[in-house]
Design a protein around this motif. Sequence first.
Motif, short mmCIF file in Angstrom:
data_model
loop_
_atom_site.label_atom_id
_atom_site.label_comp_id
_atom_site.label_asym_id
_atom_site.label_seq_id
_atom_site.Cartn_x
_atom_site.Cartn_y
_atom_site.Cartn_z
N LEU A 119 1.46 -5.06 8.10
CA LEU A 119 2.09 -3.84 8.59
C LEU A 119 3.42 -3.60 7.89
O LEU A 119 4.03 -4.53 7.36
CB LEU A 119 2.33 -3.95 10.10
N VAL A 120 3.87 -2.36 7.93
CA VAL A 120 5.17 -1.97 7.41
C VAL A 120 6.07 -1.68 8.60
O VAL A 120 5.71 -0.86 9.46
CB VAL A 120 5.07 -0.71 6.53
N THR A 121 7.20 -2.34 8.67
CA THR A 121 8.15 -2.06 9.74
C THR A 121 8.71 -0.66 9.55
O THR A 121 9.25 -0.33 8.50
CB THR A 121 9.30 -3.08 9.73
N ALA A 122 8.55 0.17 10.55
CA ALA A 122 8.97 1.57 10.48
C ALA A 122 10.16 1.78 11.39
O ALA A 122 10.09 2.54 12.36
CB ALA A 122 7.81 2.48 10.83
N VAL B 258 11.25 5.52 3.20
CA VAL B 258 10.33 4.90 2.25
C VAL B 258 8.88 4.86 2.74
O VAL B 258 8.01 4.37 2.03
CB VAL B 258 10.78 3.47 1.84
N LEU B 259 8.62 5.40 3.91
CA LEU B 259 7.25 5.38 4.43
C LEU B 259 6.30 6.20 3.55
O LEU B 259 5.14 5.84 3.39
CB LEU B 259 7.20 5.84 5.88
N THR B 260 6.79 7.28 2.96
CA THR B 260 5.93 8.06 2.06
C THR B 260 5.58 7.24 0.82
O THR B 260 4.48 7.37 0.28
CB THR B 260 6.59 9.39 1.65
N PHE B 261 6.51 6.39 0.37
CA PHE B 261 6.22 5.50 -0.76
C PHE B 261 5.10 4.54 -0.38
O PHE B 261 4.15 4.36 -1.14
CB PHE B 261 7.48 4.73 -1.17
N TYR B 262 5.19 3.92 0.79
CA TYR B 262 4.13 3.02 1.24
C TYR B 262 2.81 3.78 1.37
O TYR B 262 1.75 3.26 1.02
CB TYR B 262 4.49 2.35 2.57
N SER B 263 2.86 5.01 1.85
CA SER B 263 1.64 5.83 1.96
C SER B 263 1.02 6.04 0.59
O SER B 263 -0.21 5.99 0.44
CB SER B 263 1.95 7.17 2.60
N LEU C 110 0.94 4.04 -1.72
CA LEU C 110 0.30 2.78 -2.11
C LEU C 110 -0.96 2.50 -1.30
O LEU C 110 -1.57 1.44 -1.46
CB LEU C 110 1.29 1.62 -1.96
N GLY C 111 -1.33 3.43 -0.43
CA GLY C 111 -2.56 3.28 0.33
C GLY C 111 -2.39 2.87 1.77
O GLY C 111 -3.38 2.70 2.49
N PHE C 112 -1.16 2.72 2.22
CA PHE C 112 -0.95 2.38 3.63
C PHE C 112 -1.20 3.62 4.48
O PHE C 112 -0.83 4.73 4.13
CB PHE C 112 0.49 1.87 3.85
N GLU C 113 -1.86 3.40 5.60
CA GLU C 113 -2.21 4.46 6.54
C GLU C 113 -1.18 4.50 7.66
O GLU C 113 -0.47 3.52 7.88
CB GLU C 113 -3.60 4.17 7.14
N PRO C 114 -1.10 5.62 8.39
CA PRO C 114 -0.16 5.68 9.52
C PRO C 114 -0.33 4.52 10.52
O PRO C 114 0.64 4.05 11.09
CB PRO C 114 -0.47 7.03 10.17
N SER C 115 -1.55 4.04 10.67
CA SER C 115 -1.78 2.91 11.58
C SER C 115 -1.21 1.59 11.05
O SER C 115 -1.12 0.61 11.79
CB SER C 115 -3.28 2.75 11.85
N ASP C 116 -0.79 1.58 9.79
CA ASP C 116 -0.19 0.38 9.19
C ASP C 116 1.33 0.34 9.38
O ASP C 116 1.98 -0.63 8.97
CB ASP C 116 -0.48 0.32 7.69
N PHE C 117 1.88 1.39 9.98
CA PHE C 117 3.33 1.44 10.21
C PHE C 117 3.62 0.94 11.62
O PHE C 117 3.06 1.45 12.60
CB PHE C 117 3.88 2.85 10.00
N TYR C 118 4.50 -0.02 11.71
CA TYR C 118 4.83 -0.67 12.98
C TYR C 118 6.04 0.02 13.60
O TYR C 118 7.18 -0.21 13.21
CB TYR C 118 5.10 -2.16 12.74
#
Length: 140
Positions: A104-107, A114-119, A121-129
């Motif tokens: 997960l990515v700490t949000a 930087v959440l758009t950067f993680y997105s 890279l293929g991270f989904e909204p459910s991957d944001f903590y």
Amino acid sequence: MQVRSFQLADYRAVTSLLQSVLSEDCYDETKEALSRQLSWDSDLVLIAQDGDQVTGIIIGTIDNNRGYYYRVAVHSDYRGRGIAKGLISGLRSRFEQRNVSKILVTADKHNEPVLTFYSSLGFEPSDFYHSFQKLSIVAG
């Protein structure tokens, strides 16, 4: 660019990097979390290095068998060169070696930009903590 484990000799360069790229509030929180993570498991703190220059850092942690990207920071002179991607990839490998159940990515309020950067890279909204309960490295 080389991605490697944090070493004690990196401390001054890393804190200087963090202080230069993070807000004061974020820096204080991150420095405390960095110290706590280093005392628990320094293998989850990775450094990007170009020659003798520390160009980036990623701090990860494992909490309840989940791997978390806590903070990534790249020196402003080195942005756009794939350093953050290299750090994220290196930490992902370490999480996978430890068989975490989820990554997960700490949000927190400091990571929102930087959440758009993680997105990308293929991270989904459910991957944001997003949580009111802080990770152990932050809460103590």
